[in-house]
Design a protein around this motif. Sequence first.
Motif, PDB file in Angstrom:
ATOM      1  N   ALA A   1       4.022   8.949  -2.342  1.00 30.33           N
ATOM      2  CA  ALA A   1       3.288   8.305  -1.239  1.00 30.33           C
ATOM      3  C   ALA A   1       1.944   9.000  -1.033  1.00 30.33           C
ATOM      4  N   GLY A   2       1.948  10.314  -1.177  1.00 31.27           N
ATOM      5  CA  GLY A   2       0.699  11.071  -1.050  1.00 31.27           C
ATOM      6  C   GLY A   2      -0.291  10.687  -2.144  1.00 31.27           C
ATOM      7  N   ILE A   3       0.225  10.427  -3.333  1.00 28.37           N
ATOM      8  CA  ILE A   3      -0.657  10.089  -4.460  1.00 28.37           C
ATOM      9  C   ILE A   3      -1.171   8.649  -4.331  1.00 28.37           C
ATOM     10  N   LEU A   4      -0.263   7.743  -4.057  1.00 32.36           N
ATOM     11  CA  LEU A   4      -0.647   6.321  -4.105  1.00 32.36           C
ATOM     12  C   LEU A   4      -1.182   5.792  -2.772  1.00 32.36           C
ATOM     13  N   THR A   5      -0.888   6.443  -1.684  1.00 34.63           N
ATOM     14  CA  THR A   5      -1.254   6.030  -0.311  1.00 34.63           C
ATOM     15  C   THR A   5      -0.550   4.731   0.092  1.00 34.63           C
ATOM     16  N   VAL A   6      -0.722   4.353   1.342  1.00 36.27           N
ATOM     17  CA  VAL A   6       0.041   3.210   1.879  1.00 36.27           C
ATOM     18  C   VAL A   6      -0.342   1.875   1.239  1.00 36.27           C
ATOM     19  N   LYS A   7      -1.448   1.861   0.544  1.00 32.43           N
ATOM     20  CA  LYS A   7      -1.836   0.589  -0.094  1.00 32.43           C
ATOM     21  C   LYS A   7      -1.624   0.597  -1.596  1.00 32.43           C
ATOM     22  N   GLY A   8      -1.412   1.790  -2.167  1.00 34.33           N
ATOM     23  CA  GLY A   8      -1.466   1.946  -3.627  1.00 34.33           C
ATOM     24  C   GLY A   8      -0.440   1.169  -4.418  1.00 34.33           C
ATOM     25  N   GLY A   9       0.656   0.772  -3.767  1.00 36.80           N
ATOM     26  CA  GLY A   9       1.695   0.070  -4.513  1.00 36.80           C
ATOM     27  C   GLY A   9       1.615  -1.441  -4.356  1.00 36.80           C
TER      28      GLY A   9
END
Length: 754
Positions: free
Chosen positions: A225-233
């Motif tokens: 989650a830290g890498i991709l952030t709340v929008k990354g997926g």
Amino acid sequence: LTKKVEMTPWEKGHFINYQKMNENLNIVRQRLNRPLTYAEKILYSHLDDPHGQDIERGKSYLKLRPDRVACQDATAQMAILQFMSAGMPSVATPTTVHCDHLIEAQIGGEKDLERAQSINKEVYDFLSTSCAKYNIGFWKPGSGIIHQIVLENYAFPGGLMIGTDSHTPNAGGLGMVAVGVGGADAVDVMANLPWEVKAPKIIGVKLTGEMSGWTAPKDIILKVAGILTVKGGTGAIIEYHGPGTNGLSCTGMGTICNMGAEIGATTSLFPFNDRMYDYLNATKRKDIGDFARSYAAELHEDEGAEYDELIEINLSELEPHINGPFTPDLATPISQFKDAVKANKWPEELKVGLIGSCTNSSYEDMSRAASIAEDAMQHGLKAKSMFTVTPGSEQIRATIERDGQLKTLEDFGGMVLANACGPCIGQWDRRDVKKGEPNSIISSYNRNFTGRNDANPATHAFVTSPDLVVAMTLAGSLNFNPLTDTLKDKDGNDFLLKAPTGEGLPANGYDPGRDTYQAPPEDRASVSVAVSPTSDRLQILEPFDAWNGKDQMDMPILIKAQGKTTTDHISMAGPWLKYRGHLDNISNNMLIGAINEANGEANKVKNQTTGETDAVPATARDYKKKGIKWVVIGDWNYGEGSSREHAALEPRHLGGMAVIVRSFARIHETNLKKQGMLPLTFAEPADYDKIKPDDKVDLMCTELAVGKPMTMRVHPADGSKAFDIKLDHTYNEPQVEWFKNGSALNTMAKNAGQ
Ligand code: SF4
């Protein structure tokens, strides 16, 4: 693969069809001629038309045939009411309903459950009788949280399911593609329509190494989650793979997939492995495990499969993490957490620690948590902060009661809550701090947006593993790192907590606990669905009227909405959620958040028949009473946000004819079509500016045909000459029938009756 193995011990005659999946997959393989990821294999093996379907990741819309549907009690109400209006005798796809969201945590499990049963009686009665009538498995209040029950009883490797809850991906822990959807999608699948979804991109997460000490499966998703952030997926499936996956427990993999919802992912999943087999075996589904082994070659990615993005995590180096406050992607490793608390001035005192929920309440989680509590109590210490324990299911509760972990956690100071969502969804009558008072809480849940748990915007909510929740609760402070910091025992001596330990599966098997399942009866025809005509929470849906076959002349514009109009503006949540099952009552929130171009205000429009200014829903009701159809004019990306079907049902219910905008969010556009409303877009976006809120419009509905524009004639309020505007739409042939018949469900009912 020709063996017949039932999907779940709870149902007869619903088989896992690996053979069919394999045939479909072979067709797609020949067409694509490239290695596939595991998620792709599951999706493509569930295609409605494997020969003809366009397949391009991130582009095409896939039509799929899911194996199962699961609904939680809050979203199930409108889904079932809609399904009922289709007039079918039973659901076409195996479906279950789970009572978990409506139970408020107040003083502890037993009492809270009793209270919820009385407050929500009419909702539970409706769900229980409608499930019985339409052949739906019903899990009563107290049975547990939807995702835990699905993992324990319904998920299977290679399967595809949809659920009307965002954490449905939890079933990815058993190698399933499980996607959270809106009610409208669930209704389609219950009524035998294919489920449509944009072919997701695939993000690979390769796990190597092995976890140890205080690091837990939760830390993998906290890190991701830290890498991709709340929008990354967004628009992607997160596919875990690599040697590190084999060291994780099945329920640990469930935790990771569950919280993938926090990065916006369509779903997350793990390849089939021995740990999943062991879990299937422990949950009395050895036959499914054996069957999966016979299809194992297709239950992981092909060699050389390509991912749209690849992340690698070495578990041997992974530190425990704490994410938050206010957002699940603010990830801080425990070694840096103290400094972050200081630097950001987060309240240091820890008020409450909460473990459990659908995310983290496995036998392993509870055993590890209890091992820390035990260690602390041997040194004479107990929880300093308030501490709550939410078992994810009755089976987990009964098993940890039998095996002693529950008692340990209670002795440590824990209050055991009902097997339900409780504080995770704000069902928490919290009394230890006043609203507005800054304070910190830490949980093993998944979501920590502002106000989610206790409706206090000043509460700093952190999410982490159950292990760290227990350790921090013991210290009563966020300034504690159990890996390095000592505590003082009852005699004042320093000691370091031992790293947690715990079995992944109960050595003596699971104890099912109380029987909380209601199977559909043999004789379903005689069941009558319980809805009181005086209820303010439930209302039987009448089918909408069919189109009258004419152009629609002289319609007022109910509102010309300006700027962002999300589904929250169209159908607000919060206190309105209570009326999810009552279309007429919830329609009193219709468009109350949209900004009227005429005055820049929300919920204030001119009634064109009286000249009076009134609320939007009241004005629409007045038009409806007078037999006047109306339209909405909207701006760009109208209807973005959560895929709430109420946002399409309400305008239809209050007599709307069309929603005409510069552009639509796709799901809302489809939802409008399903309800028999016309979603139309300006062929020239600049035409939006030519229309004034007081104008009248004629809509040439008889022109509706695939690929052809429709004409709208505008009669300006200032008396100037009428002019025509071209409107586009995205209707295909079957959808034109939806419009003509009044709704998609009317169409299904008509076809079923033929
Ligand atoms: Fe959703 Fe929380 Fe309930 Fe899980 S426990 S289903 S995240 S509300």
